[in-house]
Scaffold this active site. Sequence first.
Site, PDB file in Angstrom:
ATOM      1  N   ASP A   7      -2.822   8.664   6.934  1.00  0.00           N
ATOM      2  CA  ASP A   7      -2.972   7.680   5.864  1.00  0.00           C
ATOM      3  C   ASP A   7      -2.206   6.406   6.196  1.00  0.00           C
ATOM      4  O   ASP A   7      -1.368   6.395   7.099  1.00  0.00           O
ATOM      5  CB  ASP A   7      -2.440   8.282   4.547  1.00  0.00           C
ATOM      6  CG  ASP A   7      -2.891   7.517   3.321  1.00  0.00           C
ATOM      7  OD1 ASP A   7      -3.676   6.567   3.446  1.00  0.00           O
ATOM      8  OD2 ASP A   7      -2.440   7.884   2.214  1.00  0.00           O
ATOM      9  N   LYS A   8      -2.485   5.364   5.404  1.00  0.00           N
ATOM     10  CA  LYS A   8      -1.775   4.081   5.502  1.00  0.00           C
ATOM     11  C   LYS A   8      -1.408   3.647   4.095  1.00  0.00           C
ATOM     12  O   LYS A   8      -2.122   3.960   3.123  1.00  0.00           O
ATOM     13  CB  LYS A   8      -2.705   3.138   6.227  1.00  0.00           C
ATOM     14  CG  LYS A   8      -2.779   1.657   5.963  1.00  0.00           C
ATOM     15  CD  LYS A   8      -3.143   1.128   4.681  1.00  0.00           C
ATOM     16  CE  LYS A   8      -2.835  -0.283   4.411  1.00  0.00           C
ATOM     17  NZ  LYS A   8      -3.373  -0.813   3.165  1.00  0.00           N
ATOM     18  N   HIS A   9      -0.292   2.926   3.959  1.00  0.00           N
ATOM     19  CA  HIS A   9       0.043   2.346   2.651  1.00  0.00           C
ATOM     20  C   HIS A   9       0.739   1.021   2.910  1.00  0.00           C
ATOM     21  O   HIS A   9       1.461   0.878   3.877  1.00  0.00           O
ATOM     22  CB  HIS A   9       0.968   3.285   1.874  1.00  0.00           C
ATOM     23  CG  HIS A   9       0.973   3.028   0.391  1.00  0.00           C
ATOM     24  ND1 HIS A   9       0.132   3.672  -0.484  1.00  0.00           N
ATOM     25  CD2 HIS A   9       1.714   2.192  -0.371  1.00  0.00           C
ATOM     26  CE1 HIS A   9       0.351   3.256  -1.715  1.00  0.00           C
ATOM     27  NE2 HIS A   9       1.314   2.345  -1.679  1.00  0.00           N
ATOM     28  N   SER A  10       0.497   0.077   2.012  1.00  0.00           N
ATOM     29  CA  SER A  10       1.152  -1.227   2.175  1.00  0.00           C
ATOM     30  C   SER A  10       2.165  -1.431   1.055  1.00  0.00           C
ATOM     31  O   SER A  10       2.063  -0.823  -0.010  1.00  0.00           O
ATOM     32  CB  SER A  10       0.076  -2.316   2.166  1.00  0.00           C
ATOM     33  OG  SER A  10       0.361  -3.298   1.225  1.00  0.00           O
TER      34      SER A  10
ATOM     35  N   THR B  97      -5.256  -1.231  -5.087  1.00  0.00           N
ATOM     36  CA  THR B  97      -6.515  -0.654  -4.580  1.00  0.00           C
ATOM     37  C   THR B  97      -7.315   0.022  -5.703  1.00  0.00           C
ATOM     38  O   THR B  97      -8.547  -0.059  -5.737  1.00  0.00           O
ATOM     39  CB  THR B  97      -6.185   0.365  -3.464  1.00  0.00           C
ATOM     40  OG1 THR B  97      -5.435  -0.334  -2.468  1.00  0.00           O
ATOM     41  CG2 THR B  97      -7.425   0.944  -2.835  1.00  0.00           C
TER      42      THR B  97
ATOM     43  N   ARG C 241       7.399  -0.480 -13.957  1.00  0.00           N
ATOM     44  CA  ARG C 241       7.918  -1.542 -13.068  1.00  0.00           C
ATOM     45  C   ARG C 241       6.995  -2.753 -13.046  1.00  0.00           C
ATOM     46  O   ARG C 241       7.447  -3.890 -12.937  1.00  0.00           O
ATOM     47  CB  ARG C 241       8.090  -0.989 -11.644  1.00  0.00           C
ATOM     48  CG  ARG C 241       9.235  -0.009 -11.516  1.00  0.00           C
ATOM     49  CD  ARG C 241       9.164   0.725 -10.177  1.00  0.00           C
ATOM     50  NE  ARG C 241       9.285  -0.139  -9.038  1.00  0.00           N
ATOM     51  CZ  ARG C 241       8.564  -0.016  -7.912  1.00  0.00           C
ATOM     52  NH1 ARG C 241       7.662   0.948  -7.777  1.00  0.00           N
ATOM     53  NH2 ARG C 241       8.727  -0.842  -6.910  1.00  0.00           N
TER      54      ARG C 241
ATOM     55  N   SER D 230       8.644   5.023  -4.430  1.00  0.00           N
ATOM     56  CA  SER D 230       7.302   4.965  -5.016  1.00  0.00           C
ATOM     57  C   SER D 230       6.248   5.280  -3.959  1.00  0.00           C
ATOM     58  O   SER D 230       5.377   6.139  -4.140  1.00  0.00           O
ATOM     59  CB  SER D 230       7.083   3.555  -5.595  1.00  0.00           C
ATOM     60  OG  SER D 230       5.730   3.332  -5.869  1.00  0.00           O
TER      61      SER D 230
ATOM     62  N   LYS E  66       4.306   9.419  -3.199  1.00  0.00           N
ATOM     63  CA  LYS E  66       2.846   9.655  -3.208  1.00  0.00           C
ATOM     64  C   LYS E  66       2.377  10.169  -1.855  1.00  0.00           C
ATOM     65  O   LYS E  66       1.557  11.083  -1.763  1.00  0.00           O
ATOM     66  CB  LYS E  66       2.096   8.338  -3.491  1.00  0.00           C
ATOM     67  CG  LYS E  66       2.323   7.766  -4.867  1.00  0.00           C
ATOM     68  CD  LYS E  66       1.374   6.606  -5.152  1.00  0.00           C
ATOM     69  CE  LYS E  66       1.788   5.283  -4.577  1.00  0.00           C
ATOM     70  NZ  LYS E  66       2.757   4.510  -5.315  1.00  0.00           N
ATOM     71  N   LYS E  67       2.881   9.551  -0.795  1.00  0.00           N
ATOM     72  CA  LYS E  67       2.384   9.891   0.547  1.00  0.00           C
ATOM     73  C   LYS E  67       2.859  11.286   0.949  1.00  0.00           C
ATOM     74  O   LYS E  67       2.114  12.057   1.548  1.00  0.00           O
ATOM     75  CB  LYS E  67       2.864   8.849   1.560  1.00  0.00           C
ATOM     76  CG  LYS E  67       2.404   7.452   1.252  1.00  0.00           C
ATOM     77  CD  LYS E  67       0.910   7.232   1.449  1.00  0.00           C
ATOM     78  CE  LYS E  67       0.178   6.804   0.226  1.00  0.00           C
ATOM     79  NZ  LYS E  67      -1.236   6.466   0.447  1.00  0.00           N
TER      80      LYS E  67
HETATM   81  N1  URA Z   1       3.106   0.162  -3.418  1.00  0.00           N
HETATM   82  C1  URA Z   1       3.559   1.226  -4.120  1.00  0.00           C
HETATM   83  O1  URA Z   1       2.880   2.254  -4.197  1.00  0.00           O
HETATM   84  N2  URA Z   1       4.747   1.151  -4.718  1.00  0.00           N
HETATM   85  C2  URA Z   1       5.541   0.050  -4.641  1.00  0.00           C
HETATM   86  O2  URA Z   1       6.619   0.049  -5.192  1.00  0.00           O
HETATM   87  C3  URA Z   1       5.070  -1.067  -3.911  1.00  0.00           C
HETATM   88  C4  URA Z   1       3.834  -0.989  -3.309  1.00  0.00           C
END
Ligand code: URA
Length: 429
Positions: free
Chosen positions: A79-82, A119, A167, A182, A186-187
């Site tokens: 996976d990827k997350h930004s 997303t 937040r 955060s 999730k990841k």
């Molecule tokens: N993406 C997230 O899931 N959480 C954050 O705090 C910032 C970007």
Amino acid sequence: MQASTVIAKLRRGENPSAEDLRWFAAGLADGRVSDAQGGAFAMGVCLRGLTDEGRVALTLAMRDSGHVMDWDLPGPVADKHSTGGVGDCTSLVLAPALAACGAYVPMISGRGLGHTGGTLDKLDAIPGYATNPDEPRFRKVVADAGCAIVGASAEIAPADRRLYAIRDVTATVQSEELICASILSKKLAAGLDALVLDVKVGSGAFMKTLDDARALSRAMVDTANQAGCRTSVLMTGMDQPLAASLGNALEVDAAMRVLTEGETGPLYDLSVALGAEVLASAGIADGEAKIRAAIADGSAAERFGRMVHGLGGPHDFVEDWRSILPEAPVIREIPALEAGHIAAIDGEALGLAVVALGGGRQVETDKIDPVVGLSEVVRLGDKLEKGQPIARIHAARMEQAEEAEQAVRAAITLGEAPALPDLVRERVA
Ligand code: URA
């Protein structure tokens, strides 16, 4: 234990224990912690910070607030997350491209956060697409399509689901510890073998300086690797929107042009760079060539279509996306008032202009308007004559478009041509 005890420790500058943080994350998940207490906790962490141990403990506590998935699939789970940007719809291109390369992508994503796009809000622009399926359906779509992009749920990372929404509207996003917990909660809950993180830096990012982006990158790589997930970071430029479109339906449109019409540019380039990075971590060789081929031969688009249909969207989305995506009733150009080069772009201000148009939330209960946003936004260094457009506004009403025009003009500076930095600034592993 009481929520106020943990918050008071933060107020006094004391370190909450791992037990405190576990209790607080569980309380966010099961409702024992109120929104007000969640907001005070988030502000406490923003102002006082956590130790390295506290950051890791909060991340694991938030991961364990729900179910941690495991998989038995015939390929690596990646996976990827930004960390959040504007005009960045890379996930929509990359998730199906990775799936077409043999990886499985259970992508747990977020909604808009502060000035940045989310997303899930983008996917909500596709009629019928369910961003919150139950876990059996999520698993089935990952197995069948190779990718599924969904939200944190009551089952998976529920503490982040609550804290993220709090937040978003309490100016408590800019915290290394909260961003790390955060994203990684999730990841890590998704049971990944390999992860690439895109840490954005620049005017449209939460981290405005390279030093802050480096510190966040180090913290996330160390936390994720300690938790057993092979992780690296590409730090990438967010001195201007990634794609020329900002807004939910408009960004789905931008991703579809890459997936189905061979459009290249920064969105394509970043998808290839991040894809190559995570495929290497997942043990798949020649990642860059494979990602390029998956986009060029339509196999990534085909995976996207399977995912959309598997999650309740139209069966013909990939063939017919132009007529399926909704459009704004008011579309108008913003002409340049003078000639010159685009010298600077305030990405955060452009993101906030989209939020003000209704493309993001100002309070938790705000409903997003999928059609609003900006398109054809100029890029740094572009040379314009007086009267040429700097962007197009997509609005629900004429007065909104007028306000947005002022905000967009203030965010874009004409002058001398600037030096253009590379898209990928640094790699951290
Ligand atoms: N993406 C997230 O899931 N959480 C954050 O705090 C910032 C970007």
